[in-house]
Structure formats: C-alpha cells, structure tokens
Design a protein around this motif. Sequence first.
Motif, PDB file in Angstrom:
ATOM      1  N   GLY A   1       3.191  -0.107 -12.667  1.00  0.00           N
ATOM      2  CA  GLY A   1       4.536  -0.307 -13.171  1.00  0.00           C
ATOM      3  C   GLY A   1       4.548  -1.277 -14.340  1.00  0.00           C
ATOM      4  O   GLY A   1       3.500  -1.762 -14.780  1.00  0.00           O
ATOM      5  N   ALA A   2       5.728  -1.562 -14.851  1.00  0.00           N
ATOM      6  CA  ALA A   2       5.860  -2.450 -16.004  1.00  0.00           C
ATOM      7  C   ALA A   2       5.349  -3.854 -15.699  1.00  0.00           C
ATOM      8  O   ALA A   2       4.882  -4.568 -16.595  1.00  0.00           O
ATOM      9  N   ASP A   3       5.410  -4.251 -14.416  1.00  0.00           N
ATOM     10  CA  ASP A   3       4.944  -5.584 -14.035  1.00  0.00           C
ATOM     11  C   ASP A   3       3.479  -5.580 -13.610  1.00  0.00           C
ATOM     12  O   ASP A   3       2.999  -6.536 -13.022  1.00  0.00           O
ATOM     13  N   ARG A   4       2.783  -4.459 -13.872  1.00  0.00           N
ATOM     14  CA  ARG A   4       1.371  -4.280 -13.575  1.00  0.00           C
ATOM     15  C   ARG A   4       1.074  -4.280 -12.078  1.00  0.00           C
ATOM     16  O   ARG A   4      -0.055  -4.548 -11.657  1.00  0.00           O
ATOM     17  N   THR A   5       2.068  -3.983 -11.265  1.00  0.00           N
ATOM     18  CA  THR A   5       1.834  -3.731  -9.849  1.00  0.00           C
ATOM     19  C   THR A   5       1.946  -2.232  -9.625  1.00  0.00           C
ATOM     20  O   THR A   5       2.580  -1.515 -10.404  1.00  0.00           O
ATOM     21  N   LEU A   6       1.319  -1.744  -8.567  1.00  0.00           N
ATOM     22  CA  LEU A   6       1.319  -0.322  -8.302  1.00  0.00           C
ATOM     23  C   LEU A   6       2.707   0.144  -7.856  1.00  0.00           C
ATOM     24  O   LEU A   6       3.334  -0.472  -6.998  1.00  0.00           O
ATOM     25  N   ASP A   7       3.170   1.231  -8.439  1.00  0.00           N
ATOM     26  CA  ASP A   7       4.471   1.815  -8.115  1.00  0.00           C
ATOM     27  C   ASP A   7       4.303   2.744  -6.911  1.00  0.00           C
ATOM     28  O   ASP A   7       3.624   3.773  -6.999  1.00  0.00           O
ATOM     29  N   LEU A   8       4.925   2.392  -5.795  1.00  0.00           N
ATOM     30  CA  LEU A   8       4.791   3.169  -4.564  1.00  0.00           C
ATOM     31  C   LEU A   8       5.943   4.146  -4.351  1.00  0.00           C
ATOM     32  O   LEU A   8       6.115   4.676  -3.255  1.00  0.00           O
ATOM     33  N   GLY A   9       6.705   4.407  -5.403  1.00  0.00           N
ATOM     34  CA  GLY A   9       7.861   5.297  -5.274  1.00  0.00           C
ATOM     35  C   GLY A   9       7.490   6.690  -4.818  1.00  0.00           C
ATOM     36  O   GLY A   9       8.112   7.251  -3.900  1.00  0.00           O
ATOM     37  N   ALA A  10       6.476   7.293  -5.446  1.00  0.00           N
ATOM     38  CA  ALA A  10       6.064   8.650  -5.081  1.00  0.00           C
ATOM     39  C   ALA A  10       5.477   8.683  -3.675  1.00  0.00           C
ATOM     40  O   ALA A  10       5.654   9.657  -2.936  1.00  0.00           O
ATOM     41  N   LEU A  11       4.783   7.614  -3.307  1.00  0.00           N
ATOM     42  CA  LEU A  11       4.242   7.524  -1.948  1.00  0.00           C
ATOM     43  C   LEU A  11       5.378   7.499  -0.925  1.00  0.00           C
ATOM     44  O   LEU A  11       5.308   8.160   0.114  1.00  0.00           O
ATOM     45  N   GLY A  12       6.441   6.752  -1.224  1.00  0.00           N
ATOM     46  CA  GLY A  12       7.583   6.710  -0.328  1.00  0.00           C
ATOM     47  C   GLY A  12       8.239   8.072  -0.171  1.00  0.00           C
ATOM     48  O   GLY A  12       8.611   8.469   0.949  1.00  0.00           O
ATOM     49  N   GLU A  13       8.379   8.817  -1.271  1.00  0.00           N
ATOM     50  CA  GLU A  13       8.968  10.157  -1.200  1.00  0.00           C
ATOM     51  C   GLU A  13       8.115  11.081  -0.338  1.00  0.00           C
ATOM     52  O   GLU A  13       8.638  11.848   0.484  1.00  0.00           O
ATOM     53  N   ALA A  14       6.799  11.017  -0.539  1.00  0.00           N
ATOM     54  CA  ALA A  14       5.898  11.859   0.245  1.00  0.00           C
ATOM     55  C   ALA A  14       5.974  11.508   1.725  1.00  0.00           C
ATOM     56  O   ALA A  14       5.987  12.392   2.588  1.00  0.00           O
ATOM     57  N   ALA A  15       6.026  10.205   2.024  1.00  0.00           N
ATOM     58  CA  ALA A  15       6.088   9.768   3.422  1.00  0.00           C
ATOM     59  C   ALA A  15       7.370  10.248   4.099  1.00  0.00           C
ATOM     60  O   ALA A  15       7.346  10.699   5.252  1.00  0.00           O
TER      61      ALA A  15
ATOM     62  N   GLY B   1     -10.466   3.509 -19.610  1.00  0.00           N
ATOM     63  CA  GLY B   1      -9.513   4.547 -19.248  1.00  0.00           C
ATOM     64  C   GLY B   1      -9.754   5.031 -17.835  1.00  0.00           C
ATOM     65  O   GLY B   1     -10.506   4.437 -17.065  1.00  0.00           O
ATOM     66  N   GLY B   2      -9.108   6.126 -17.482  1.00  0.00           N
ATOM     67  CA  GLY B   2      -9.292   6.687 -16.155  1.00  0.00           C
ATOM     68  C   GLY B   2      -8.129   6.381 -15.230  1.00  0.00           C
ATOM     69  O   GLY B   2      -7.165   5.718 -15.599  1.00  0.00           O
ATOM     70  N   HIS B   3      -8.251   6.866 -14.010  1.00  0.00           N
ATOM     71  CA  HIS B   3      -7.164   6.746 -13.039  1.00  0.00           C
ATOM     72  C   HIS B   3      -7.268   5.480 -12.200  1.00  0.00           C
ATOM     73  O   HIS B   3      -6.297   5.068 -11.593  1.00  0.00           O
ATOM     74  N   GLY B   4      -8.455   4.888 -12.122  1.00  0.00           N
ATOM     75  CA  GLY B   4      -8.616   3.661 -11.356  1.00  0.00           C
ATOM     76  C   GLY B   4      -8.073   2.471 -12.119  1.00  0.00           C
ATOM     77  O   GLY B   4      -8.486   2.211 -13.251  1.00  0.00           O
ATOM     78  N   THR B   5      -7.156   1.731 -11.527  1.00  0.00           N
ATOM     79  CA  THR B   5      -6.573   0.569 -12.188  1.00  0.00           C
ATOM     80  C   THR B   5      -6.900  -0.682 -11.396  1.00  0.00           C
ATOM     81  O   THR B   5      -6.948  -0.653 -10.162  1.00  0.00           O
ATOM     82  N   PRO B   6      -7.148  -1.806 -12.072  1.00  0.00           N
ATOM     83  CA  PRO B   6      -7.473  -3.035 -11.350  1.00  0.00           C
ATOM     84  C   PRO B   6      -6.283  -3.517 -10.538  1.00  0.00           C
ATOM     85  O   PRO B   6      -5.151  -3.462 -10.987  1.00  0.00           O
ATOM     86  N   VAL B   7      -6.565  -3.972  -9.330  1.00  0.00           N
ATOM     87  CA  VAL B   7      -5.513  -4.437  -8.432  1.00  0.00           C
ATOM     88  C   VAL B   7      -5.787  -5.879  -8.045  1.00  0.00           C
ATOM     89  O   VAL B   7      -6.906  -6.223  -7.666  1.00  0.00           O
TER      90      VAL B   7
END
Length: 420
Positions: free
Chosen positions: A89-103, A259-265
Amino acid sequence: MPADLAVIGLGHLGLPLAQAAAAAGIQTVGYDTDPRPFTELSAGRSPVEGSLSAPDIRRMLSGGFRPTTNPAELGRVRTAVICAPTPLGADRTLDLGALGEAARALAARLRPHTTVLLESAVPPGTTENFLRPLLEEGSGLRAGRDFHLAYSPSRLDPGSRTHLYSNTPKVIGGLTPACTESAAAFYGRLTDKVVRARGPREAEMTKVLETNFRHVNIALVNEMAVLCHDLGVDFWDVIRCAETKPFGFQPFRPGPGVGGHGTPVDPGCLPYSSRTPGHPLRMVSLAQEINDRMPQYVIQRCATLLNEHGKSARGARVLLLGVTYKPDLADQEASPAREIAGRLMDMGAQVGYHDPHVLDWRVRELPVPRADSLYEAAAAADLTVLLQHHRTYDLQGLAVKAQLLLDTRGATPAGAAHRL
C-alpha cells in the motif's frame, strides 16, 4: 462434477498451484473475486502477464482444471487454498483487502472438515488474527475443531527449469498438529518434500526471512557496485573471485533496481499482532532505501556517459534493452525499467525499447516506440542500456554495433561495454 480443490485467487500465486494440481490429477476449480481471470482462462489465455502460456492453460483445462465465477463451488471441495494478492500500500504495508474478500467468499460456503490453506504473502500473525476470525464469523465453524487451517508460504521461481513446484520443499504451519498434518497430506500430492513448522507464525515468518534475505543481499551488492565504480574497481570481477569461496559466501549481483512479486516486509510494524515488538528491522528499511535509489543511479551513469562523449541527455536517443523484471519472462511486475524510462523522458531524452517478450510497452500511459531491428536501433541510438539480460541477446555483437553501451547486469565481456 465437484472438485477436490478450490484455488481462490488466479494470479501469479494461484495459477502455478492450479497447474501443479491439475498435473497431479487433482480435480481443481479456480475462483477469483475479479471476473476477468475467468473470462481469460475460458478463452484459453492467461490472465497474468508473463505467466502461463496458452498451451499451459489448455493442458490445465484438459487435466481437470475448471475456472468459475460461482462462489457456491467453494463449498463443494475438501481443500481450499487462498492465493489472493497482497500488494504494497501507500504506507508500504501489505494491503490485505483482496485477502479479506476471498476469506469472506469462502466463509459463507465453508463446510466442516474442509482444509483451508493460505499462501498469500502476509505479515506474521495474519492467519490467526485476520483470516481465522473472518472464516469463523462467516461460517459459524471453529478453526482447529470444525475445519483445518494452515499457512504455507509460496515458493515460486518463475521461468526456472530447475526449481519446479514438485522439487521445491513446501513449508507448512497449522493452527493445530492435526491442521498441519491435513495440510501436509495435501501438499504431499504436489511436492517431494514437506517441512513442518511449529505453527502459522513460524511459517509466515519463514516467508518474511526468505524475501528480506534477498533484498538485503541485493542492497549490499548494489551499494558495493556504486562504491567500486567510484574507486575504479571492477566489482563484477570481485564477485567472480569471491564466489569461489566454498563456505560463508553466496553470490548476489547488482542491477538497476529490484523487481518481482516478492516485497520486503518489516515485521516490526504489524497491524494484526497483539504482541508487535515495536523494533522495526532497520536493515530491511535501509536495504529498501538503497534498492530504491538504483534507478536514479542508472540515470546518473547514463547522463555522465553521454556527457563524456560530448552529448547531452536532452535530445539523446536512448535504447532500453529488456524491460521485464526477470530474464526470459514477459512479467513486468515492479521492473525498474519503467521508472528509468520516465526519468530519461523528464530529461528530454528520446526513449525507445527492445524486448523479445514485450510487444507493447507504455510509460505514464504513453506508448514507447519498440525497435524492430535490434542492431539497427543500437547503432542509431546515442546510448543503449541493457536493463535485462534475455538469453536471445548477443551482447558481444551488440557491443560492436552500439555507439555507447551501458550494461547494468554485468553480462557483457570485460571491456566490451561500460558496466554498472
């Protein structure tokens, strides 16, 4: 016909899982809260850029994979794997919105004795403190008693011919020992080795460690590449020498950006943990800062090289070679090429590109001219910049044809080009 497995989220995580399951003879249904993947897959096309090929999709469909837009299908399976995207997300934290919809979609149809697995990249604690409540509240069932719940970090090496789904060990952490064993029984059908973690948090933190390990080590070599250039040291030769050490060293190589899909957490800033330590990983933050600076450093090197040859960046013809994040793939996820092209345009350069895997490329919604003849384009350009080393590139021939060649991947023979 009811399926054995539901893959929820048909993106870069879910599609390879569905492919592996179909190849193993598992009747698999694929569901996404976005209808576009269903449309693309039904037409025999991959919904994810640079992912599976059309023949791959056809083999999946003939092997028992079935995309659907009907969420009721989720209530007819024995195993459901959530592979929802969790972008930064804009604050560099992972956006769990799509995960919530799937759940929520799964919870409304969840049946007793189902095994629910999460593969999305998430902060530690998400399986227990975010996913579990959504599933329990939406279903009226209790995790660990009425259904199994576990986390397994995705481990994909897109395009690799060596690291396949079947020979890559799968880490699993269940809410209870029974949850872990149920997850192990499923993944044991897909991979040669299953590694049991103590619990979901340990499995989630495994993904954090693996991703941050990559970013921190890339940042180290990126910073050393800048230093060595300033000192007149050939850093690529330094790496060649260092990687001969048989212990205590693993080679990483610098580049124009990560690049890539893996982002530092950074697990010190977790929104879903009641025991957040409050001690952010300073090394991870610094590594991200260093890696984020690399596109600008490439621009500086471009401007310096042009100036040294009596040319200005304004009006210069610059050819970018390889705009994907990984060699020999079409995937452009987080590729530094787009930022580099935008910065060059801001300086007044005339930017073109060549990439055998990308036929149309846009920067800031504007089309970038694609070179049809690589050698002719390199000969006409004031500066050619290798951003990604696709195996089809004859770099020795390019070095001869190009007026000026900057190699950001250290792939050209020593002395054939200016290297990062």
